[in-house]
Design a protein around this motif. Structure first.
Motif, PDB file in Angstrom:
ATOM      1  N   VAL A  84       0.844  -1.204   0.000  1.00  0.00           N
ATOM      2  CA  VAL A  84       0.000   0.000   0.000  1.00  0.00           C
ATOM      3  C   VAL A  84       0.880   1.257   0.000  1.00  0.00           C
ATOM      4  O   VAL A  84       0.673   2.190  -0.792  1.00  0.00           O
ATOM      5  CB  VAL A  84      -0.934   0.016   1.238  1.00  0.00           C
ATOM      6  N   VAL A  85       1.881   1.285   0.882  1.00  0.00           N
ATOM      7  CA  VAL A  85       2.736   2.481   1.006  1.00  0.00           C
ATOM      8  C   VAL A  85       3.531   2.704  -0.287  1.00  0.00           C
ATOM      9  O   VAL A  85       3.658   3.847  -0.750  1.00  0.00           O
ATOM     10  CB  VAL A  85       3.678   2.365   2.227  1.00  0.00           C
ATOM     11  N   ALA A  86       4.026   1.598  -0.875  1.00  0.00           N
ATOM     12  CA  ALA A  86       4.802   1.736  -2.119  1.00  0.00           C
ATOM     13  C   ALA A  86       3.938   2.334  -3.228  1.00  0.00           C
ATOM     14  O   ALA A  86       4.354   3.284  -3.919  1.00  0.00           O
ATOM     15  CB  ALA A  86       5.368   0.386  -2.542  1.00  0.00           C
ATOM     16  N   ILE A  87       2.724   1.786  -3.390  1.00  0.00           N
ATOM     17  CA  ILE A  87       1.831   2.292  -4.454  1.00  0.00           C
ATOM     18  C   ILE A  87       1.430   3.742  -4.152  1.00  0.00           C
ATOM     19  O   ILE A  87       1.445   4.614  -5.031  1.00  0.00           O
ATOM     20  CB  ILE A  87       0.569   1.400  -4.599  1.00  0.00           C
ATOM     21  N   ALA A  88       1.088   3.996  -2.874  1.00  0.00           N
ATOM     22  CA  ALA A  88       0.676   5.358  -2.479  1.00  0.00           C
ATOM     23  C   ALA A  88       1.804   6.355  -2.698  1.00  0.00           C
ATOM     24  O   ALA A  88       1.563   7.491  -3.125  1.00  0.00           O
ATOM     25  CB  ALA A  88       0.230   5.375  -1.025  1.00  0.00           C
ATOM     26  N   ALA A  89       3.040   5.932  -2.413  1.00  0.00           N
ATOM     27  CA  ALA A  89       4.191   6.838  -2.579  1.00  0.00           C
ATOM     28  C   ALA A  89       4.363   7.203  -4.053  1.00  0.00           C
ATOM     29  O   ALA A  89       4.532   8.379  -4.400  1.00  0.00           O
ATOM     30  CB  ALA A  89       5.459   6.195  -2.031  1.00  0.00           C
ATOM     31  N   VAL A  90       4.302   6.175  -4.927  1.00  0.00           N
ATOM     32  CA  VAL A  90       4.491   6.438  -6.365  1.00  0.00           C
ATOM     33  C   VAL A  90       3.357   7.327  -6.890  1.00  0.00           C
ATOM     34  O   VAL A  90       3.600   8.362  -7.524  1.00  0.00           O
ATOM     35  CB  VAL A  90       4.568   5.107  -7.156  1.00  0.00           C
ATOM     36  N   LEU A  91       2.103   6.919  -6.593  1.00  0.00           N
ATOM     37  CA  LEU A  91       0.951   7.695  -7.094  1.00  0.00           C
ATOM     38  C   LEU A  91       0.948   9.105  -6.500  1.00  0.00           C
ATOM     39  O   LEU A  91       0.649  10.085  -7.190  1.00  0.00           O
ATOM     40  CB  LEU A  91      -0.365   6.988  -6.746  1.00  0.00           C
ATOM     41  N   GLY A  92       1.290   9.195  -5.207  1.00  0.00           N
ATOM     42  CA  GLY A  92       1.292  10.502  -4.532  1.00  0.00           C
ATOM     43  C   GLY A  92       2.333  11.442  -5.110  1.00  0.00           C
ATOM     44  O   GLY A  92       2.038  12.606  -5.386  1.00  0.00           O
ATOM     45  N   VAL A  93       3.544  10.938  -5.320  1.00  0.00           N
ATOM     46  CA  VAL A  93       4.615  11.794  -5.860  1.00  0.00           C
ATOM     47  C   VAL A  93       4.276  12.199  -7.297  1.00  0.00           C
ATOM     48  O   VAL A  93       4.353  13.389  -7.656  1.00  0.00           O
ATOM     49  CB  VAL A  93       5.996  11.087  -5.793  1.00  0.00           C
ATOM     50  N   VAL A  94       3.863  11.210  -8.106  1.00  0.00           N
ATOM     51  CA  VAL A  94       3.519  11.526  -9.503  1.00  0.00           C
ATOM     52  C   VAL A  94       2.349  12.517  -9.543  1.00  0.00           C
ATOM     53  O   VAL A  94       2.377  13.511 -10.282  1.00  0.00           O
ATOM     54  CB  VAL A  94       3.187  10.232 -10.294  1.00  0.00           C
ATOM     55  N   GLY A  95       1.331  12.260  -8.714  1.00  0.00           N
ATOM     56  CA  GLY A  95       0.163  13.149  -8.664  1.00  0.00           C
ATOM     57  C   GLY A  95       0.550  14.543  -8.205  1.00  0.00           C
ATOM     58  O   GLY A  95       0.110  15.545  -8.788  1.00  0.00           O
ATOM     59  N   GLY A  96       1.384  14.622  -7.169  1.00  0.00           N
ATOM     60  CA  GLY A  96       1.820  15.924  -6.648  1.00  0.00           C
ATOM     61  C   GLY A  96       2.604  16.704  -7.689  1.00  0.00           C
ATOM     62  O   GLY A  96       2.367  17.895  -7.894  1.00  0.00           O
ATOM     63  N   VAL A  97       3.533  16.018  -8.354  1.00  0.00           N
ATOM     64  CA  VAL A  97       4.350  16.681  -9.398  1.00  0.00           C
ATOM     65  C   VAL A  97       3.443  17.152 -10.546  1.00  0.00           C
ATOM     66  O   VAL A  97       3.577  18.281 -11.041  1.00  0.00           O
ATOM     67  CB  VAL A  97       5.461  15.738  -9.915  1.00  0.00           C
TER      68      VAL A  97
END
Lengths: 248, 264
Positions: free
Chosen positions: A66-79
């Protein structure tokens, strides 16, 4: 500093002693609360039980996914939101109210769509965890000094290199903070999902112990889980402190 | 040593639109200037006169709205060309990298082999007196040392034109003086052309071969003062009577423009 440490230690000793005492003196029923020494015994017993260890392993691995997917989606989404102000303006009301939404109510829907098993648990966890990473990434990108972007152009970096070599490292302490928060959200979502509907995992084991009146085991599992979460959070805090010290 | 270069500004002007489409601010108007290869040129002017805008245009960070800028005969228009190094007023050292990695930053991804990068970084750290701090993080250094890291990061690229936008503005007076001498040494030993934007008349008078005085907004050069110092100059300049003459002349021009910028 030393005085603060002594106060922390003293408070912990008094709290633990009081818990032990009120349970041993019979002031609370053993079906409601057990002494800390009994919780520790149960936690040690659980740590020697292969089935319980498998449950712990399943829960921790689910949280990690969950954290790995959230980190990738969160960073990509934030950028992406930072790069396109129009998207950001459109998303702002949604971002502001995101955690007010009853996301857990979507769990039955996710079961219908994704089937029974770990997948809907992961999906629920990601829904909870990714926004904290995206918001932290956005906040970090907002704080990047304008001179870094000029330095990127002077060093003739392309768009991708500017993001990977300057923007992401510059907001790494913020991203690490968002990921640390996402770990907490992931644990809440995964344990709650296991507690209610799963057939495996530490959430399910705690629920099972509760329903079969194994109070000592239930507290032992909760203690073990608490130790795991605290250890992970301390590790994350150290990583963040390292990044923040470097970026101060 | 880097070869010298020449910069020509011909009728450069620039207008910034005001946010929300409510009018525009003319920052620069009809700026024309030629800077010879190997020259140390300083720019002074009242606050808000467009000095930094002019430097951004020279660096290729901003395309001029009007006119033309050439460097070594090639036009600069909104893209940083090879051979130009910029040192900014704000601390641009990257806190997540060590001093060594900060200095090597611009060399990576340019197809240079590791030994070439190590050689250039080592020489730049040595030149700026940072060798023993190579493994430190910028947060462990003083403001002056961090600015030296930024200069070293520019130096390794071997620019033929150094553009410095008030690089010592945040430093104390003693450090400013020392950094000024470091800059003179760098200019002498590299043979590069240097353009320094500064608010300090003394700094401009002490370091530069020529000083361009800009008017209040819209900025343009109203006078260019030649100092005629020898290339090998030292702190002796500060006691030279001509130093006082230069700063007086600069202040005479700047005072009227500064008052105008303040609306008096």
């Amino acid at each position: 500093m030393i005085r603060a440490r002594w106060i922390q230690l003293g408070t912990a000793v008094v709290a633990v002693g009081a818990l032990e005492l009120i349970c041993r003196l019979g002031w609370v029923r053993p079906t409601t609360l057990v002494p800390l020494s009994a919780m520790v015994q149960a936690a040690i017993a659980a740590a020697q039980d292969p089935d319980t260890l498998a449950d712990f392993g399943l829960t921790l691995s689910t949280v990690a996914i969950v954290v790995a997917i959230a980190a990738v989606l969160g960073v990509v989404g934030g950028v992406a939101l930072h790069a396109v102000p129009r998207w950001r303006r459109a998303a702002e009301p949604f971002i502001a109210t995101y955690y007010a939404l009853p996301l857990f109510a979507l769990y039955p829907l996710l079961v219908v769509v994704l089937g029974v098993g770990t997948t809907p648990i992961i999906a629920t966890g990601v829904l909870y965890a990714m926004m904290s990473v995206a918001m932290a990434t956005l906040a970090g990108l907002d704080r990047i000094p304008a001179v870094y972007r000029k330095a990127a152009r002077v060093n003739r970096l392309g768009r991708v290199a500017t993001v990977t070599r300057i923007l992401v490292p510059a907001c790494a302490p913020d991203i690490a903070g968002g990921i640390a928060l996402s770990v907490s959200y992931a644990f809440v979502a995964v344990i709650a999902s296991e507690f209610l509907l799963a057939s495996h995992g530490i959430g399910h084991a705690i629920a099972d112990a509760y329903e079969t009146f194994q109070t000592q085991r239930m507290y032992g599992l909760m203690l073990g889980l608490g130790v795991c979460v605290v250890a992970i959070n301390l590790g994350m805090a150290r990583v963040r402190a390292h990044l923040t010290t470097g970026a101060a | 040593m880097a070869a010298s270069a020449s910069v020509v500004l011909d009728g450069v002007g620039h207008v910034f639109p005001v946010a929300g489409g409510r009018g525009a601010v003319r920052a620069l108007e009809q700026v024309s200037l030629t800077i010879a290869g190997g020259e140390f040129f300083a720019i002074i002017g009242p606050s808000g006169c467009g000095k930094s805008t002019l430097l951004d245009i020279l660096a290729g960070l901003l395309a001029p709205g009007e006119g033309r800028v050439t460097f070594d005969g090639a036009e600069i228009r909104g893209t940083v060309p090879d051979g130009i190094g910029v040192v900014f007023q704000d601390d641009a050292s990257f806190p997540w990298l060590s001093v060594w990695d900060n200095v090597a930053f611009g060399l990576r991804g340019r197809g240079l082999d590791k030994s070439e990068i190590a050689g250039r970084v080592g020489a730049a750290l040595d030149f700026m007196g940072l060798k023993e701090f190579a493994r430190h993080r910028p947060a462990q250094l003083s403001g002056g040392m961090r600015q030296r890291v930024c200069i070293a990061r520019t130096l390794v690229l071997r620019p033929r034109l150094f553009l410095l936008d008030e690089p010592f503005a945040a430093l104390d007076q003693q450090t400013r003086l020392l950094m000024g001498y470091e800059l003179l040494r760098l200019w002498r030993e590299t043979g590069a052309t240097v353009v320094l934007v500064t608010h300090s008349l003394d700094e401009a008078a002490m370091l530069a071969d020529r000083i361009g005085v800009m008017s209040s907004r819209p900025g343009r050069f109203i006078e260019t003062v030649a100092t005629e110092w020898p290339r090998e100059r030292s702190s002796q300049i500060l006691t030279d009577p001509r130093f006082g003459d230069v700063t007086s002349r600069l202040w005479e021009k700047l005072r009227a423009e500064s008052l105008r910028a303040m609306g008096r």
